[in-house]
Design a protein around this motif. Sequence first.
Motif, short mmCIF file in Angstrom:
data_model
loop_
_atom_site.label_atom_id
_atom_site.label_comp_id
_atom_site.label_asym_id
_atom_site.label_seq_id
_atom_site.Cartn_x
_atom_site.Cartn_y
_atom_site.Cartn_z
N PHE A 85 0.86 -1.01 0.03
CA PHE A 85 -0.01 0.06 -0.13
C PHE A 85 0.85 1.17 -0.07
CE2 PHE A 85 -1.84 3.48 2.38
CZ PHE A 85 -3.10 3.65 1.64
N GLY A 86 1.94 1.36 0.84
CA GLY A 86 2.73 2.43 0.97
C GLY A 86 3.32 2.76 -0.23
N LEU A 87 3.99 1.53 -0.82
CA LEU A 87 4.93 1.77 -1.94
C LEU A 87 3.99 2.37 -3.26
CD1 LEU A 87 6.95 -1.57 -1.95
CD2 LEU A 87 7.67 0.91 -1.64
N VAL A 88 2.71 1.66 -3.44
CA VAL A 88 2.03 2.33 -4.44
C VAL A 88 1.63 3.74 -4.32
CG1 VAL A 88 -0.15 2.31 -5.65
CG2 VAL A 88 0.71 0.19 -4.78
N TYR A 89 1.51 4.34 -3.15
CA TYR A 89 1.32 5.62 -2.94
C TYR A 89 2.42 6.55 -3.02
CZ TYR A 89 -3.59 6.05 -0.87
OH TYR A 89 -4.77 6.26 -0.81
N ILE A 90 3.63 6.15 -2.59
CA ILE A 90 4.81 6.59 -2.62
C ILE A 90 5.39 6.71 -4.05
CG2 ILE A 90 7.47 6.54 -2.08
CD1 ILE A 90 6.35 5.35 0.89
N LEU A 91 5.14 5.78 -4.78
CA LEU A 91 5.67 5.51 -6.12
C LEU A 91 5.11 6.50 -7.08
CD1 LEU A 91 6.48 1.88 -6.86
CD2 LEU A 91 8.13 3.64 -6.34
N ILE A 92 3.75 6.49 -7.01
CA ILE A 92 2.88 7.60 -7.46
C ILE A 92 3.26 8.83 -7.43
CG2 ILE A 92 0.62 8.54 -8.36
CD1 ILE A 92 -0.48 5.45 -8.07
N GLY A 93 3.48 9.12 -5.86
CA GLY A 93 3.77 10.50 -5.53
C GLY A 93 5.20 10.89 -6.14
N LEU A 94 6.13 9.91 -6.14
CA LEU A 94 7.31 10.50 -6.74
C LEU A 94 7.28 10.51 -8.19
CD1 LEU A 94 9.60 7.80 -4.94
CD2 LEU A 94 9.37 10.33 -4.55
N VAL A 95 6.63 9.81 -8.82
CA VAL A 95 6.29 10.13 -10.40
C VAL A 95 5.79 11.47 -10.66
CG1 VAL A 95 4.98 9.55 -12.45
CG2 VAL A 95 6.21 7.67 -11.15
N ILE A 96 4.86 11.96 -9.79
CA ILE A 96 4.05 13.25 -9.95
C ILE A 96 5.09 14.39 -9.63
CG2 ILE A 96 2.35 14.79 -9.10
CD1 ILE A 96 0.72 12.30 -8.94
N LEU A 97 5.93 14.11 -8.56
CA LEU A 97 6.83 14.94 -8.13
C LEU A 97 7.99 15.20 -9.20
CD1 LEU A 97 8.05 16.81 -5.92
CD2 LEU A 97 9.32 14.69 -5.04
N TRP A 98 8.45 14.21 -9.80
CA TRP A 98 9.22 14.23 -10.88
C TRP A 98 8.89 14.92 -12.10
CZ3 TRP A 98 10.21 10.09 -15.08
CH2 TRP A 98 11.28 10.44 -16.01
N LYS A 99 7.48 14.60 -12.56
CA LYS A 99 6.93 15.45 -13.78
C LYS A 99 6.42 16.74 -13.36
CE LYS A 99 7.22 11.74 -16.75
NZ LYS A 99 7.87 11.94 -17.93
N LYS A 100 5.94 17.00 -12.27
CA LYS A 100 5.29 18.37 -11.96
C LYS A 100 6.21 19.08 -10.94
CE LYS A 100 1.75 17.43 -14.61
NZ LYS A 100 1.47 18.07 -15.89
N PHE A 101 7.29 19.06 -10.88
CA PHE A 101 8.19 19.62 -9.83
C PHE A 101 7.91 21.27 -9.91
CE2 PHE A 101 12.17 21.19 -8.28
CZ PHE A 101 12.00 20.46 -6.94
#
Length: 733
Positions: A85-101
């Motif tokens: 559960f945590g990895l799914v949230y964190i990975l999607i959050g990191l992808v958004i952080l990378w694309k929408k920094f």
Amino acid sequence: MISTNLLFSDGKMVWLRRGFLSISLLTVILFILSAPQYYQYIKSNCITHSCEAFYNPAPGSGWLKEHGITASEYAFAYDAIYVVFGLVYILIGLVILWKKFSDLIGLMGSYMLISLGGTFTPIMWGLKVIHPVFRIIVQVIEASGMAAFILFFFLFPNGRFAPKWSKYLCVVLIGLRVPGMLFPKTYVDLQFVSNWLFVCWFILWIGSLLSVQIYRYRRILTLVEKQQAKWVVYGATLALIGLFSLTAIYIITENSIVKMPDQLYYMEIGIHTTMLLIPAAIWIAMMKHRLWDIDMIVNRTLVYGIMTACTVVVYIIGVWYSSLLFQTNNNLISSLIATGIVAVLFAPVKEKVQRFINRRMYGENEEPYMVLFRLAKELEHPNNPDSVLHLVVRTIKDSLRIPYASLSLYQYGETVVTVEDGIYNDDCISYRLIYQGDEIGEIKLSRRTPGESFNSSDEKFIDILIRQACVVAQSAKVSKDLILLAEDLQESRENLVFAREEERRKLRSNLHDDLAPRLAALALTAAAAEELVDRNPYATKDILGELRTTIRQTVAEIRGLVYDLRPPTLDQMGLIGAIHERIKDLSATIPIQKGVINTDRVVFTFNSPDQLPSLPAAVEVAAYRIATEAIVNVIRHARAKTCNISLVFNQHGERECGLEMKIEDDGIGVSPIRINKKNGGIGIGSMKERAAELGGRFQLKTNTQGGTAITVFLPVHTNLMGDVNEKSEDFNR
């Protein structure tokens, strides 16, 4: 996505990015470190005794031994749920952080997901028990994540507070909840003070979130932003429904389910699986350049969600009632009966549910014949044309569930009728009304939301409605034309009566004021001559001379009156000859050569056929008067050197049958002010009136090369020409 950095300047955004990035990386590191610590925590402390960091009751070593499960396997099973559960949230959050920094909403959304991934589950409690510093850090991450969660839904997707008061509400919600997460089990913690206070806060939060989103959706957001908002609200709604449903099931069955650790585990999987819909929806909303059409997904979700709920309810009621009815404990029989009931009811119920939801979302686009039947029933009642058109417009608007619709009818290239229903907006789609190849009008339909296109079902439905609307609009147009024609006819009759009485008044005045005194004077003069004829022949001779002069003047006046009624030259020479003679009378006459009359100032060219058909007297008089007025204007005002006059009779059917006359000169022209003026001057106004009286057309324009061009068309109906021919033959006899 459009930049949403509206709340902070560039300098503040730099520090904000650094802060989000730092705390996000810290959360990821702590999450990675806490996974093995939490595994050991469950394995060592939560098998036989309840733990603060483990929400479920302890399974007990006896239950584990009975089911062949070790403490390590039990701890790993729960740790795996929380880690995934945590990895799914964190990975999607990191992808958004990378694309929408560089974007505020991107930063906030990414941090919200990363913090929720680390703190929604109790996995970081393994660090809290190690040292108080870790406890404080985890609590700060939890509190800031909750603040980011609340802020995100108030600002998404455009980064603005709307309405303006929502920012104060957002501050209140954060101020009531975040301090309790920083300092749990104190008087700033709502859950510690009273569960009812926490419930009230939760209701306020959800209610304000829904109201703000609805307001923003209707008044603020663009089309793309609306699609983004739909996805986020859709994912959050399904996740919360799943969370509340499973929590409600746990509360209802708490006494029995706490004794079944395997059922608690499955429920834990269900809760965390439904909560994964939130990051999935946010990822789609923020990362997809061309968003999937969510309306169909919402439609199917509502249909099958309602059907699932109905199926479960019917199944439970069927099993319960069949058990009571047959007084049996055989669950197989009860299940079969309930299954049969569900199977029989599923198809019709699904059809009704699907139809209900489709109507609420798209209108009645799947039931065009029902709409047409209802419209036909309404049209059976007597209505005036405007009411009929308004009924058509309202039917189309309500059937498609759109905010605005209008219908316009054309006549002679101009819009004569416009009927509308709803609130107008500029984002409309136009559809032409074609009847027997002619464009008779236009229907405008607004989109359900700005920028949204109609789907294929809508287009087919609209096509059917437009075809039927064409017939109704044509009938209404004909009815309205008849009404206008009747009004014009009545007005023409009134004008005719007025003109007749005015002409009679003028004749009476002329006869009474001029001719009557002259004739009376003639009688007196004749009587005087009669008395003097024997006594004074010379005086009688003088009186008779005066009498002759007076008679000649009287005859001239009578001829003038007759000329005003109808120029004699029209009867003597016809229209062509009369115009020819009028040109000679009004200009300095010079011998004619090849149809050209030369004067010192103007050269007139008169082109006409050898002979015109017999025309109604009104047409001849109007053409003669208009030509006379135009020639006078050319001679007096145009300063022209040449003037071309053409006369032709056109006969292309009933509508185009008529006399056409053109007068063109190369003079100074007419000023646009006089052309656009209502009457344009006495002469121009007189020509316009004479053409309009017969239903003809008068056009005056200034040529680009200079000079003026007058075009006159006087209609002649074929039945009137037949009557004229008969009268002419009778007159000749």
